[in-house]
Structure formats: C-alpha cells, structure tokens
Design an enzyme around this catalytic site. Structure first.
Site, short mmCIF file in Angstrom:
data_model
loop_
_atom_site.label_atom_id
_atom_site.label_comp_id
_atom_site.label_asym_id
_atom_site.label_seq_id
_atom_site.Cartn_x
_atom_site.Cartn_y
_atom_site.Cartn_z
N TYR A 1 0.80 -1.21 0.00
CA TYR A 1 0.00 0.00 0.00
C TYR A 1 0.84 1.27 0.00
CZ TYR A 1 -3.65 -3.28 1.45
OH TYR A 1 -4.53 -4.36 1.52
N PRO B 1 -0.91 7.43 2.16
CA PRO B 1 -1.74 8.17 3.12
C PRO B 1 -1.67 9.68 2.96
CG PRO B 1 -0.66 6.34 4.21
CD PRO B 1 -0.09 6.38 2.82
N ARG C 1 -11.81 11.14 0.52
CA ARG C 1 -13.19 10.79 0.20
C ARG C 1 -14.19 11.88 0.60
NH1 ARG C 1 -12.21 6.95 4.47
NH2 ARG C 1 -11.90 5.35 2.86
N ASN D 1 -8.31 2.86 -2.95
CA ASN D 1 -8.72 1.79 -2.05
C ASN D 1 -9.83 2.28 -1.13
OD1 ASN D 1 -8.07 -0.98 -0.84
ND2 ASN D 1 -7.95 0.33 0.99
N GLU D 2 -11.05 1.80 -1.39
CA GLU D 2 -12.20 2.14 -0.56
C GLU D 2 -12.38 3.65 -0.42
OE1 GLU D 2 -12.13 0.07 3.15
OE2 GLU D 2 -11.74 -1.88 2.25
N ARG E 1 -22.38 -0.47 -3.92
CA ARG E 1 -21.43 -1.32 -4.63
C ARG E 1 -21.78 -1.51 -6.10
NH1 ARG E 1 -22.37 -7.13 -1.55
NH2 ARG E 1 -24.48 -7.57 -2.28
N GLU F 1 -8.72 -7.77 -1.04
CA GLU F 1 -8.52 -8.07 0.38
C GLU F 1 -9.59 -9.08 0.79
OE1 GLU F 1 -8.75 -4.62 2.86
OE2 GLU F 1 -7.11 -3.56 1.86
#
Length: 539
Positions: free
Chosen positions: A87, A116, A122, A155-156, A201, A257
């Site tokens: 990551y 990060p 988001r 990622n998310e 989703r 994941e």
C-alpha cells in the site's frame, strides 16, 4: 571486476542470465489474466504486505527494508504465494534488492498509487497536479521492474452514499495515470478496490466499467470480510451475491482483500470457493489481508522492521494448507472467448452523487502557473503552514459564501468542474483571495493569519490564455466542463461579484460556517472547498 575487463561473450552470457530470471508478463484478455508467454490463466494467490511494527520513520516502506525482505520472502516461498499487495512505499528510496529477491522467488507486485499523504480524500475530493506528480513519480520509480503486475488507483475511497462524489476523481485519476503509462510505452493495468458497501457497490461496479474505455479501470477489486468461521457458507457469507454481481463483467475481478478475523485462528474456508467451481470462472483469485500481525489482529506472522526474527501466529499453517489445496480450473488464452457486456453508467440519484458521463479535468501545472501569474493579490509564500492553511480555509469559505467560486469548485451531480479545480489547494485559495480583492475594487488584499502581497502588474492579464496551456499528459488545453457564474469569470480576472446557484453542491456536506458578512451565508460548496483547503495543510 570492472565491466570493461569482461569479454564480449561473458557480457552476453551475463545479460542472458539476467534476462532469464525476469518473470513472464501477465496480461489481460477479457475478464481474465493470462501469462503472456505460456498462455496459462493467472490466478492471484497473494497476501497484503505492509509491516508496521517497529517502524519509526515517516513513510512505511517494506520494499526498502532489505533485512525484512530477505526474512519475509523465505516465508512467502514457504506459503506458496505468487503475489503481494503493498500500500505504501517511499519512491525516493532504492528498491532493487527487494524487487530482485521477489522476482527470483516468482512473486509479482501489486502496488497502490496513492499513499496516506497523497491520496484522494473521500470527504473533500480533489485530483490536482500535486497529487498526480507524486503518483507519476512512483510510476517512474517502479515501472522498471518486470514483476510489477498492476497498480491500484484507489482503495475504498467512496465508502458510503455521501462520499460517492469522490468516485469521479478516482476515475479521472485512472484516466490520467493510464494515459501517463501509455505515454511511457507501458501497459501495466490500473484498477480500483472497493469496500463492498451494499448501498453503493453496484453503482461503483458499473461506474468503473462504463463509458470511455480510456477512463475505465483495467480490473476491479473487492475488499470483502464476510466469510467468518467454518460455519459460514458460500451462500450465507454473501460471497455468492458478490460473485453474481461480477458474472457478466468485461474486466477481471479480484478479491483485493479478504480474511475475516472474528473467529481465530482463521482456517480460510473461503478459498475452496474462491479457487473452486463457485468463483473460479468469475474471480481471478485474491489477496489475503494481511501478512504481519498489527494492532488490528489480521496477521499470520509477527515481525519488526529491520529484524530478521519471524514468529508465526495460529493462522499461518492454516493459510499455507488452504493455498496448497487451491487448484482452480484454468483455461488457455487461445481457447478463451471473452463474453459479457459493457456496464451501463449509473445516473445521479439519492444514492449516487455523480454525473457519470463527465469527469474532472486532467491536472495542468502550466495552466495553474499561468493563473497564478494573473493574480493581483496573492500569498507571499508558495508554501503555507498548517495554521496559515486553516486561516486561509476559513477565509475562502467566507469569500465563496458571498461570491461565486465556480472556477475553483465543482458539482459532481451536474458534472460541473471549474477551469482551475485541478490546481492545488494553495493556488485555488489564491484565486479566491484575488476574487475578493477585485470585488473590493482592489482596496484590500489581506487574509487574517496569512501573509499576502499585491502585484501591481501581473504577468498575465487574461486568464483565458491559461486555458490553452497543455495538461500534465501533454494534451492541448481546453475549458473544463464548468457552467461558470458568467463568461468573464471563466476567462478573465474581473471585479464581478455574482452568486450562482450552480455553485451549490448537491452532495451531503458539513454544516456551513457563518460568513462574516450579513449578506449571505456560506454555500455548501464553499464549506467543502474551505474544508479541503484546511485539510490539505494538515498533512
């Protein structure tokens, strides 16, 4: 021995030996991965690899820890994995040793483009030159390795209904990073990993595989933690529903994941479905979360940075056995006939806050520099401190509550993106401060808590010229998809003081801060912009 002392034959043998160990390229055909050389279908048998225990620096980078790499790659070989997902790395460091060890062990790398500190937020999403420059630097640092298999561009990021606007910026990033790779002569796939939120989703699944092919994800990842313990089944765990969602998908699907830890030790019963008849025709394997035991208790080993010691947890042997038993039925590339149908882009709704057909603009450092050269009121310093950034954020919120800031704002529901929305937070803030300066007939150039300056004769007098500047990919400049508050504001620095309802964001946001002026309260988009500016300086 110096290279000059080697014979021509010796050099040839050395080069042949070096090229012989390079891993075969993995390519995509339809919804599956294949070994380009052998034509064999490729299934990920991977593990998430981001050790954090014992690290004391700013950027966690397991691929720069040679002691850790040598220690862990022996474990990888014992487990029988063929890939790792990492990551975070420090692209300024050297990774030759670890990447060569991975290559020699037959292990591919899936690497996240964001980190990060440099990721699309988001809650207050932007895709600007600053972010893109860090992502392209990571691409430059790792693209030389033959075992780099894929990139993950997010990622998310959108993880609930109110954060769906961020998906537009992730898709814009995918578009631009794919274009950057293509410009460098590379075809490494770029994908997205979602969080399996049932409310959004299907919109996400469809969104990242619809519309312009150059903007679509090359593969789609699902982070799923539904199969908990031996009592769960393919149906009761929800894995069946997830698989049905991807049945007719035209790009590969991967569990980026997996591995519920509610029941420990974990026995990984989901692998029988993942690599068996239930899922092998739809998913290309998966990546277990995660390698090292951290505070969240998902690890199969305990390790520390720079320490060669490895202590296995109760999950280790269970994962090893489950992977050894995983023997999915494969198909040869030559025998595979892709099917499925392209996804239909979702329409704006109560659960989807994006006009799917329109994306944010590609960042352009040249456009933003040109805009900065047009300002009569700006900051004294190019870099602001965290305290100054907070003060500027509050000021921008007040300014944009009293006048239109459409040139630096966006409305993802309507598909409106300002001409300078892809400039960085300092540049967007400077635009707003200058707008206030012009609205006051150049009477006051100040921001409480930050140093400003006036420029008597700006280098650029017409911002319309800035829109002609090439973007960071090298494409010719053009106006963004912005309705604007008026024709002049989209091209020239002027003294207009209009407020346009098109600036109002239809996505959910924090409550507006009160303006210091009794004229207007701060619009939701201004609050969003102010929060984004302040947040930028906290990192």
């Amino acid at each position: 021995m110096k290279l000059s002392l080697l014979s021509a034959a010796g050099v040839g043998m050395l080069c042949a030996a070096m090229s012989a160990v390079a891993l075969d390229a993995i390519t995509i055909k339809g919804s599956k991965f294949f070994n380009q050389k052998t034509g064999e279908q490729f299934f990920f048998k991977g593990i998430a690899y981001q050790p954090r225990a014992g690290f004391t620096g700013e950027i966690k980078d397991p691929l720069a820890d040679t002691v850790g790499c040598k220690r862990d790659i022996e474990v990888f070989k014992d487990l029988g994995i063929n890939s790792i997902r990492v990551y975070e790395v420090d692209y300024t460091k050297n990774h030759d040793t670890c990447m060569k060890l991975l290559e020699d062990a037959g292990i591919y790398l899936v690497l996240d483009m964001p980190s990060p500190k440099y990721s699309i937020n988001r809650a207050q999403p932007y895709w600007d030159h600053d972010l893109m420059s860090h992502w392209t630097a990571k691409v430059d640092a790792f693209s030389k390795y033959s075992n780099l298999l894929a990139w993950v561009a997010g990622n998310e990021v959108a993880n609930d209904i109110k954060t769906t606007p961020s998906a537009a910026f992730v898709k814009a990033a995918i578009r631009d990073m794919k274009a950057y790779l293509k410009k460098k002569g590379l075809s490494t796939p770029v994908g997205y990993a979602d969080n399996d939120d049932m409310d959004i989703r299907m919109n996400l699944i469809n969104y990242f595989n619809c519309g312009d092919k150059d903007s679509r994800a090359d593969f789609y990842g699902v982070n799923i933690y539904r199969w908990c313990g031996n009592d769960a089944t393919f149906k009761t765990s929800g894995y069946e529903d997830v698989t049905k969602n991807m049945t007719d998908y035209t790009i590969p699907s991967v569990l980026t994941e997996y591995g519920c830890n509610i029941v420990r030790p974990r026995t990984f019963p989901e692998l029988k479905s993942l690599y068996g008849p239930d899922m092998e025709g739809t998913f290309s394997g998966g990546i277990m979360y995660e390698y090292s035991e951290e505070d969240n208790k998902y690890g199969i080993v305990k390790v520390n940075y720079g320490d060669s010691k490895v202590e296995k947890t109760g999950d280790y042997d269970n994962l090893k056995k489950a992977l050894a038993d995983a023997k999915p039925k494969t198909i040869k590339s030559a025998d595979y006939k892709p099917s499925g149908k392209d996804s239909v882009c979702p329409k704006p709704s109560d659960t989807w806050k994006v006009k799917s057909e329109v994306l944010p603009p590609t960042p352009s450092a040249a456009r933003c520099k040109c805009m900065m050269d047009s300002l009569g009121c700006t900051f004294k310093n190019d870099v602001l401190t965290a305290d100054q950034g907070k003060a500027v954020g509050e000021a921008v919120g007040s300014i944009c509550g009293q006048t239109s800031c459409s040139e630096i704002s966006y409305d993802t529901v309507k598909g409106n993106y300002g001409n300078f929305v892809a400039c960085d937070a300092t540049q967007r803030s400077a635009w707003a401060v200058n707008k206030s300066y012009l609205n006051q007939n150049k009477a006051k150039c100040e921001v409480k808590g930050a140093d400003t300056k006036t420029v008597t004769s700006p280098k650029q007098s017409d911002q319309a010229v800035c829109l002609k500047e090439k973007d960071d990919i090298g494409n010719a400049g053009s106006p963004s998809s912005n309705t604007g508050d008026d024709k002049n504001s989209s091209s020239k620095t002027d003294s207009s003081d209009r407020t346009d309802s098109s600036d109002k964001s239809e996505s959910e946001s924090n409550s507006s801060k009160n303006s210091s002026s009794p004229m207007l309260s701060v619009q939701p988009v201004a609050t969003l912009l102010a929060s984004a500016v302040a947040l930028f300086y906290l990192f």
